[in-house]
Design a protein around this motif. Structure first.
Motif, PDB file in Angstrom:
ATOM      1  N   SER A 118      26.077  52.374  40.135  1.00 42.64           N
ATOM      2  CA  SER A 118      26.378  52.914  38.810  1.00 42.64           C
ATOM      3  C   SER A 118      26.868  51.823  37.858  1.00 42.64           C
ATOM      4  O   SER A 118      27.335  50.755  38.283  1.00 42.64           O
ATOM      5  N   ILE A 119      26.768  52.136  36.576  1.00 42.50           N
ATOM      6  CA  ILE A 119      27.240  51.194  35.553  1.00 42.50           C
ATOM      7  C   ILE A 119      28.741  50.959  35.701  1.00 42.50           C
ATOM      8  O   ILE A 119      29.225  49.829  35.559  1.00 42.50           O
ATOM      9  N   ARG A 120      29.477  52.010  36.032  1.00 39.60           N
ATOM     10  CA  ARG A 120      30.922  51.875  36.196  1.00 39.60           C
ATOM     11  C   ARG A 120      31.249  50.904  37.333  1.00 39.60           C
ATOM     12  O   ARG A 120      32.127  50.047  37.199  1.00 39.60           O
ATOM     13  N   THR A 121      30.532  51.042  38.452  1.00 39.77           N
ATOM     14  CA  THR A 121      30.770  50.151  39.589  1.00 39.77           C
ATOM     15  C   THR A 121      30.399  48.721  39.230  1.00 39.77           C
ATOM     16  O   THR A 121      31.104  47.770  39.590  1.00 39.77           O
ATOM     17  N   ARG A 122      29.297  48.549  38.504  1.00 41.65           N
ATOM     18  CA  ARG A 122      28.889  47.208  38.093  1.00 41.65           C
ATOM     19  C   ARG A 122      29.958  46.559  37.203  1.00 41.65           C
ATOM     20  O   ARG A 122      30.275  45.378  37.347  1.00 41.65           O
ATOM     21  N   ARG A 123      30.519  47.342  36.309  1.00 39.91           N
ATOM     22  CA  ARG A 123      31.553  46.800  35.427  1.00 39.91           C
ATOM     23  C   ARG A 123      32.791  46.392  36.216  1.00 39.91           C
ATOM     24  O   ARG A 123      33.401  45.356  35.946  1.00 39.91           O
ATOM     25  N   ARG A 124      33.157  47.206  37.207  1.00 35.28           N
ATOM     26  CA  ARG A 124      34.323  46.872  38.019  1.00 35.28           C
ATOM     27  C   ARG A 124      34.084  45.608  38.833  1.00 35.28           C
ATOM     28  O   ARG A 124      34.978  44.765  38.963  1.00 35.28           O
ATOM     29  N   LEU A 125      32.880  45.451  39.376  1.00 34.75           N
ATOM     30  CA  LEU A 125      32.565  44.254  40.151  1.00 34.75           C
ATOM     31  C   LEU A 125      32.541  43.012  39.269  1.00 34.75           C
ATOM     32  O   LEU A 125      33.036  41.950  39.649  1.00 34.75           O
ATOM     33  N   HIS A 126      31.989  43.156  38.073  1.00 29.92           N
ATOM     34  CA  HIS A 126      31.962  42.022  37.149  1.00 29.92           C
ATOM     35  C   HIS A 126      33.380  41.660  36.713  1.00 29.92           C
ATOM     36  O   HIS A 126      33.714  40.473  36.581  1.00 29.92           O
ATOM     37  N   ALA A 127      34.223  42.681  36.482  1.00 30.87           N
ATOM     38  CA  ALA A 127      35.609  42.418  36.099  1.00 30.87           C
ATOM     39  C   ALA A 127      36.358  41.720  37.232  1.00 30.87           C
ATOM     40  O   ALA A 127      37.153  40.802  37.007  1.00 30.87           O
ATOM     41  N   ASN A 128      36.086  42.139  38.476  1.00 29.93           N
ATOM     42  CA  ASN A 128      36.731  41.498  39.618  1.00 29.93           C
ATOM     43  C   ASN A 128      36.288  40.042  39.757  1.00 29.93           C
ATOM     44  O   ASN A 128      37.099  39.154  40.049  1.00 29.93           O
ATOM     45  N   THR A 129      34.987  39.787  39.517  1.00 26.60           N
ATOM     46  CA  THR A 129      34.488  38.413  39.577  1.00 26.60           C
ATOM     47  C   THR A 129      35.168  37.545  38.527  1.00 26.60           C
ATOM     48  O   THR A 129      35.582  36.410  38.804  1.00 26.60           O
ATOM     49  N   ALA A 130      35.298  38.065  37.318  1.00 25.31           N
ATOM     50  CA  ALA A 130      35.959  37.313  36.245  1.00 25.31           C
ATOM     51  C   ALA A 130      37.427  37.068  36.585  1.00 25.31           C
ATOM     52  O   ALA A 130      37.963  35.982  36.312  1.00 25.31           O
ATOM     53  N   TRP A 131      38.078  38.050  37.202  1.00 23.43           N
ATOM     54  CA  TRP A 131      39.480  37.916  37.600  1.00 23.43           C
ATOM     55  C   TRP A 131      39.644  36.802  38.639  1.00 23.43           C
ATOM     56  O   TRP A 131      40.528  35.950  38.522  1.00 23.43           O
ATOM     57  N   ILE A 132      38.778  36.786  39.654  1.00 23.15           N
ATOM     58  CA  ILE A 132      38.862  35.764  40.700  1.00 23.15           C
ATOM     59  C   ILE A 132      38.561  34.385  40.123  1.00 23.15           C
ATOM     60  O   ILE A 132      39.209  33.387  40.475  1.00 23.15           O
ATOM     61  N   GLU A 133      37.591  34.311  39.224  1.00 20.38           N
ATOM     62  CA  GLU A 133      37.273  33.028  38.601  1.00 20.38           C
ATOM     63  C   GLU A 133      38.449  32.502  37.793  1.00 20.38           C
ATOM     64  O   GLU A 133      38.759  31.299  37.820  1.00 20.38           O
ATOM     65  N   ALA A 134      39.146  33.391  37.086  1.00 22.31           N
ATOM     66  CA  ALA A 134      40.311  32.977  36.301  1.00 22.31           C
ATOM     67  C   ALA A 134      41.440  32.513  37.213  1.00 22.31           C
ATOM     68  O   ALA A 134      42.098  31.495  36.940  1.00 22.31           O
ATOM     69  N   LEU A 135      41.676  33.231  38.315  1.00 24.26           N
ATOM     70  CA  LEU A 135      42.711  32.826  39.258  1.00 24.26           C
ATOM     71  C   LEU A 135      42.363  31.502  39.929  1.00 24.26           C
ATOM     72  O   LEU A 135      43.245  30.671  40.176  1.00 24.26           O
ATOM     73  N   THR A 136      41.087  31.310  40.239  1.00 23.87           N
ATOM     74  CA  THR A 136      40.661  30.055  40.858  1.00 23.87           C
ATOM     75  C   THR A 136      40.903  28.883  39.918  1.00 23.87           C
ATOM     76  O   THR A 136      41.387  27.816  40.333  1.00 23.87           O
ATOM     77  N   ALA A 137      40.573  29.070  38.645  1.00 23.06           N
ATOM     78  CA  ALA A 137      40.824  28.009  37.657  1.00 23.06           C
ATOM     79  C   ALA A 137      42.322  27.735  37.530  1.00 23.06           C
ATOM     80  O   ALA A 137      42.738  26.580  37.405  1.00 23.06           O
ATOM     81  N   HIS A 138      43.123  28.793  37.600  1.00 22.74           N
ATOM     82  CA  HIS A 138      44.578  28.628  37.515  1.00 22.74           C
ATOM     83  C   HIS A 138      45.103  27.862  38.724  1.00 22.74           C
ATOM     84  O   HIS A 138      45.966  26.984  38.600  1.00 22.74           O
TER      85      HIS A 138
END
Length: 243
Positions: free
Chosen positions: A8-28
């Motif tokens: 679903s679109i909702r699940t895709r958005r959550r997965l993309h948000a999680n990917t962005a979150w992990i990428e931000a934490l990795t950069a930090h």
């Protein structure tokens, strides 16, 4: 990864948000690692992760440090938040007034322990046996998944000195409360929840605040919503000043 078409679109958005979150934490984590000197003392969990060494090599990559931070934050908000919800429900449904002669700090800790006993956030957990193990007369072979329930342990009268079917924070003021390993709100051993002390600090602070307030619920204790984290269903609580 490539997501299935049916997701679903909702699940895709959550997965993309999680990917962005992990990428931000990795950069930090990468920035924090680069800014630290060899003699700088650790100020938080991230410092401990980026400083960790194993055989003179880094114990964690930036990504692994980010994932560990994400897991701990998730556990704090989900498990700790569920504990806070049950604390509110317990204050509304049970008598939590501090007895005379009991220190405020001792009673606050007792209330939190009793809430975690009667309403554990994790009611079922499992481990896979690395070796054959004996449970009484039963031999369970290695590789078998063994399930245990903190909720059942916490309410089994065989392991508790006082009636475990009753909500009673005063039980925790006694010298002996239960048999070893009968109280597992955060698990035990090397896989014990790493956020237990932080979650307890939050719950004890909340219990201390609630001690001076009147807490009421709409219709008694809410039902449990069973899951990997067991939450109160349709929780409605009103908190007002005691006066």
């Amino acid at each position: 990864m490539t997501l299935p078409y049916a997701v679903s679109i909702r699940t895709r958005r959550r997965l993309h948000a999680n990917t962005a979150w992990i990428e931000a934490l990795t950069a930090h984590a990468r920035t924090r690692r680069a800014s630290r000197g060899p003699d700088d003392p650790p100020a938080d969990l991230l410092d401990l992760l980026v400083d960790a060494r194993e055989d003179d090599a880094l114990a964690f990559t930036d990504l692994e440090a980010a994932q560990s931070i994400s897991i701990n934050l998730g556990n704090l908000y989900r498990v700790g938040g569920t504990g806070l919800a049950w604390l509110l429900a317990a204050h509304a449904a049970h008598d939590t007034a501090r007895p005379d002669g009991i220190a405020r700090e001792d009673w606050t800790g007792a209330v939190v322990k009793e809430v975690l006993r009667v309403y554990p956030a994790v009611t079922l957990t499992s481990r896979t046996l690395a070796d054959d193990a004996a449970f009484g007369d039963v031999i369970v072979p290695a590789g078998t998944s063994v399930y245990l329930s903190p909720l059942l342990l916490h309410t089994d009268p065989r392991w508790w000195r006082a009636d475990p079917g009753r909500f009673d924070p005063a039980r925790w003021l006694a010298a002996e409360v239960h048999d070893p390993h009968a109280y597992l709100p955060y698990g035990a051993g090397p896989r014990r929840c790493t956020g237990d002390r932080l979650a307890n600090a939050v719950l004890e602070s909340a219990a201390d605040l609630l001690a001076d307030r009147r807490t009421t619920g709409s219709s008694g204790l809410p039902a449990r919503r069973w899951g990997s984290v067991t939450q109160p269903r349709r929780l409605r609580i009103s908190v007002a000043s005691a006066g």
